[in-house]
Write a protein that holds these residues in place. Structure first.
Motif, short mmCIF file in Angstrom:
data_model
loop_
_atom_site.label_atom_id
_atom_site.label_comp_id
_atom_site.label_asym_id
_atom_site.label_seq_id
_atom_site.Cartn_x
_atom_site.Cartn_y
_atom_site.Cartn_z
N ALA A 108 9.58 1.67 -9.17
CA ALA A 108 8.29 2.21 -8.77
C ALA A 108 7.43 2.61 -9.98
N TRP A 150 4.69 5.03 -6.29
CA TRP A 150 4.53 3.91 -5.37
C TRP A 150 5.50 2.79 -5.76
N LYS A 151 6.29 2.33 -4.79
CA LYS A 151 7.24 1.25 -5.04
C LYS A 151 6.51 -0.07 -5.23
N THR A 190 5.75 -2.35 -2.28
CA THR A 190 4.67 -2.04 -1.34
C THR A 190 3.30 -2.47 -1.85
N GLU A 213 -1.67 -0.45 -2.04
CA GLU A 213 -0.25 -0.37 -1.62
C GLU A 213 -0.17 0.09 -0.17
N ARG A 214 0.97 -0.23 0.46
CA ARG A 214 1.18 0.10 1.87
C ARG A 214 2.19 1.24 2.05
N GLN A 215 2.53 1.91 0.97
CA GLN A 215 3.47 3.02 1.09
C GLN A 215 2.80 4.26 1.66
N THR A 216 1.57 4.54 1.20
CA THR A 216 0.84 5.72 1.67
C THR A 216 0.37 5.54 3.11
#
Length: 209
Positions: free
Chosen positions: A124, A148-149, A152, A171-174
């Motif tokens: 990350a 953030w990985k 993502t 990113e799609r982590q949040t």
């Protein structure tokens, strides 16, 4: 006398044969156990060096390959220096109104350059602060931790590659639908670009020259 000798030696001979037979049986039995154990040992060794062993070795090698070193791009003071220089030029020409916000932005970025670090670890990107790389806490704009990985990441870009000022990534982590981030490039642009390509995949823009 001879009869006595014959009668006494015969049981002894028979007894010796029985003892010898027992010894042979014992040795044979003992040897069989040893051979059996050695056979099992060979089977275990073959198993370790065979399919199962190969799987273990492959797994260990894969973990070593995946364990990438942590990269922290060097700080770069060009943007705050340019902003402070521009602010000084505006003030020199008596344009004090625009000079003030430009100068404040330059000072803010100068301060941030001394303390903010992008840390690219094995899995990350994380924003940390200070020489001791302390936790930067919760993101004040979108919430969540500033980590953030790479898996993502949707996409990312530099503006502008030859003299990078902003780095953008989504990113799609949040949020599942995707969260956009913008950061001023207060780090070595070439180092930042190279590690982003390595960890997050190629960008839509070309690398900084």
């Amino acid at each position: 006398m001879g009869g006595v000798l014959l009668s006494t030696t015969t049981p002894l001979s028979s007894h010796n044969k029985e003892v010898s037979g027992l010894v042979r049986d014992f040795k044979s039995s003992l040897y069989g156990k040893v051979v059996s154990n050695q056979s099992c040992l060979r089977k275990n060794i073959i198993t370790v060096h065979g399919t199962k062993g190969s799987g273990v070795v492959a797994s260990v090698l894969e973990r070593r390959v995946q364990n990438r070193e942590t990269v922290i791009p060097d700080p770069d003071y060009r943007i705050p220096i340019v902003l402070l220089g521009f602010s000084g030029g505006l003030a020199y020409t008596n344009n004090l109104l625009p000079a003030a916000p430009v100068g404040l932005l330059g000072l803010l970025l100068l301060f941030q350059t001394t303390r903010v670090r992008f840390v690219f670890d094995n899995e990350a990107l994380e924003v940390k602060v200070g020489q001791q790389l302390e936790d930067s806490g919760t993101n004040v704009f979108v919430g969540g931790k500033n980590r953030w990985k790479y898996s993502t990441f949707v996409n990312w870009e530099f503006w502008w590659p030859n003299f990078p000022i902003l780095v953008y990534f989504k990113e799609r982590q949040t949020k599942p639908e995707g969260q956009i981030h913008f950061f001023p490039v207060i780090f070595n642009g070439k180092q930042l670009y190279d590690v982003m390509v390595e960890r997050a995949g190629p960008s839509k823009t070309s690398g900084p020259k």
